[in-house]
Every structure is written in C-alpha cells, then in structure tokens.
Design a protein around this motif. Structure first.
Motif, short mmCIF file in Angstrom:
data_model
loop_
_atom_site.label_atom_id
_atom_site.label_comp_id
_atom_site.label_asym_id
_atom_site.label_seq_id
_atom_site.Cartn_x
_atom_site.Cartn_y
_atom_site.Cartn_z
N ALA A 119 -12.11 -47.68 -32.12
CA ALA A 119 -12.94 -47.09 -31.07
C ALA A 119 -12.13 -46.32 -30.03
O ALA A 119 -12.64 -45.37 -29.43
CB ALA A 119 -13.77 -48.17 -30.38
N SER A 120 -10.89 -46.70 -29.83
CA SER A 120 -10.06 -46.01 -28.84
C SER A 120 -9.29 -44.83 -29.41
O SER A 120 -8.58 -44.14 -28.68
CB SER A 120 -9.07 -47.00 -28.21
N ARG A 121 -9.44 -44.58 -30.71
CA ARG A 121 -8.67 -43.53 -31.37
C ARG A 121 -9.41 -42.20 -31.36
O ARG A 121 -10.62 -42.13 -31.21
CB ARG A 121 -8.35 -43.93 -32.81
N VAL A 122 -8.65 -41.13 -31.52
CA VAL A 122 -9.21 -39.78 -31.64
C VAL A 122 -9.01 -39.36 -33.09
O VAL A 122 -7.88 -39.08 -33.51
CB VAL A 122 -8.51 -38.80 -30.68
N SER A 123 -10.08 -39.35 -33.87
CA SER A 123 -9.92 -39.12 -35.30
C SER A 123 -9.59 -37.67 -35.64
O SER A 123 -9.05 -37.38 -36.69
CB SER A 123 -11.19 -39.55 -36.06
N ARG A 124 -9.98 -36.75 -34.76
CA ARG A 124 -9.73 -35.31 -34.92
C ARG A 124 -10.14 -34.78 -36.29
O ARG A 124 -9.43 -34.01 -36.92
CB ARG A 124 -8.27 -34.96 -34.61
N ARG A 125 -11.31 -35.19 -36.71
CA ARG A 125 -11.88 -34.76 -37.98
C ARG A 125 -13.31 -34.29 -37.78
O ARG A 125 -13.85 -34.36 -36.68
CB ARG A 125 -11.80 -35.90 -39.00
N ASP A 126 -13.94 -33.82 -38.86
CA ASP A 126 -15.22 -33.12 -38.72
C ASP A 126 -16.32 -33.94 -38.07
O ASP A 126 -17.10 -33.41 -37.27
CB ASP A 126 -15.70 -32.64 -40.10
N ALA A 127 -16.46 -35.22 -38.42
CA ALA A 127 -17.55 -36.02 -37.85
C ALA A 127 -17.38 -36.14 -36.33
O ALA A 127 -18.35 -36.07 -35.58
CB ALA A 127 -17.61 -37.40 -38.49
#
Length: 235
Positions: A119-127
């Motif tokens: 939850a605290s991460r930044v996935s930096r992907r399309d979704a």
C-alpha cells in the motif's frame, strides 16, 4: 549401441516432479507470490520460498523479475488493477472520488497481507496511472487547477491507502490479538477510570460504537468536505 528398450535419457536440467523453468511466466510467478502471501503472511515472501512453491530454482524467477522488490511492485499493480477494473466515473466528481476510495479499501481488505507490503509503494505501472487519471480528472472537474489537483490527488490517495493498510495490518494479526484489539474499545476503554481520565470516560461509550466502516466513511467525508469547500463549487 543403445538398448532400444532402455528409457530415453532425461534432458539436462529436467528434475523429477519439477516443471522446467521455461514453464514459468510473469503471471504464474505473481499468482504464486500472492498465494504464498495470503496463505502464510508477508514474512513468507522470499525468492527461495517462491521458487520452491513454483517447483523451480529461485534463480529462474530472476529471468522474469529483477528481484523481490520487482515482484512486490507487480503485486501492487494487481491490487490497484482490482480496485479500478471496470470503474466508470460517477455523476459528480465527489461521487467518483468516494467510490474509488471504497474500491481501494475493498481491494486491500480482500488481500490484507499484500496490502501491508504494497500500500505504501508506487507501482508506476498502467493500473496506477489509470487510477491517478480518474482521481485527477474528478479534481479538475471540481474546478481545481493543475497544481491544486496534483496536491489533492496525493492527499486523497495517501489517506485512503493509509486507512486501508491500517485495517489490513489488523486483519493479518493472529486471531486472539485481533480480537483483543477489537474488543478494547468495548472493554478497557469503557473501564477507564473517570477520576484519572475524565475526558476519555465522558466519550468512551461513543468510541465503543464506532466501527471500521463508520470510521472510513467519516474520514473520507471530512476530507472531501474540505476539498469541496476549497473548490468553490457544489458537488
């Protein structure tokens, strides 16, 4: 001369009971990682354990992901994708933001062990970009400029994920610990000494009445009230 009745030699790298590493894929690895998390909790997710569950050497996983953190970001993307999948903006900007927040919370509670890690991460992907586009679109509709929309986007997302992951962290506790925390509002808080803690004692019955659903809706309502007050427009 080769005996025609002898079994064919096994290929190099083939191991009894294990599929070849080329049977792996990014999606299969993420499936296994999510299953491992949900079965045994956040601490269980290691490359060696994941490789064992996949029936492969853990180094084979590194052909598809750069490391454990890359796998975790892939899982974070799945969490967000579950929240935004099929979503369409509501009739008002506030309805859009409210429903998106609820969807994020539902996804986190459906996969609490993952939410604790991701939850605290930044996935930096399309979704994630899709979710950002929806939230920012609603804020622009509310009348904010680009800079304000960016600030409110961060605030709304951070509060939503903070509350959702807080609930998720409680959900992954052992049963007795989780129940003890839940009952504290109806037991220890109600029994707090009025002489020592008079202000607490005066509101303790109301603390016991609040549940997670009430709190989430209340906090998101407060935040959106503040956004609306600054927008200069009705929702």
């Amino acid at each position: 001369m080769t005996d025609p009745d002898s079994p064919a030699p096994r290929s190099v790298g083939a191991r009894r009971g294990r599929p070849p590493s080329n049977a792996l894929s990014r999606e299969r690895i993420l499936d296994a990682a999510l299953t491992l998390l949900e079965r045994e909790g956040p601490e269980a997710l290691t490359l060696r354990r994941l490789g064992a569950d996949l029936g492969s050497n853990h180094t084979a996983v590194l052909r598809y992901f750069s490391g454990k953190d890359d796998i975790l970001l892939g899982l974070a993307e799945r969490l967000i994708a579950e929240a935004v999948d099929g979503f369409e903006p509501g009739p008002t900007w506030r309805a859009t933001l409210t429903e998106l927040a609820r969807r994020v919370r539902r996804a986190c509670l459906a996969h609490p062990a993952l939410a604790v890690l991701a939850a605290s991460r930044v996935s930096r992907r399309d979704a994630e970009f899709r979710g950002a586009d929806l939230v920012i679109g609603a804020l622009l509709e509310a009348g904010f400029g680009a800079r304000e929309s960016a600030r409110y986007y961060r605030a709304l997302v951070d509060v939503t994920l903070a509350m959702s992951s807080f609930e998720a962290a409680s959900a992954v506790l052992d049963g007795p610990e989780r129940e003890g925390d839940r009952m504290a509002w109806q037991r220890e808080y109600l029994m707090a000494s009025p002489q020592r803690f008079p202000q607490l004692a005066s509101v303790a019955p109301y603390l016991a009445q609040a549940d997670e659903d009430d709190q989430f809706e209340f906090v998101m309502g407060l935040l959106l009230d503040a956004v609306e007050a600054r927008s200069g427009r009705s929702a």
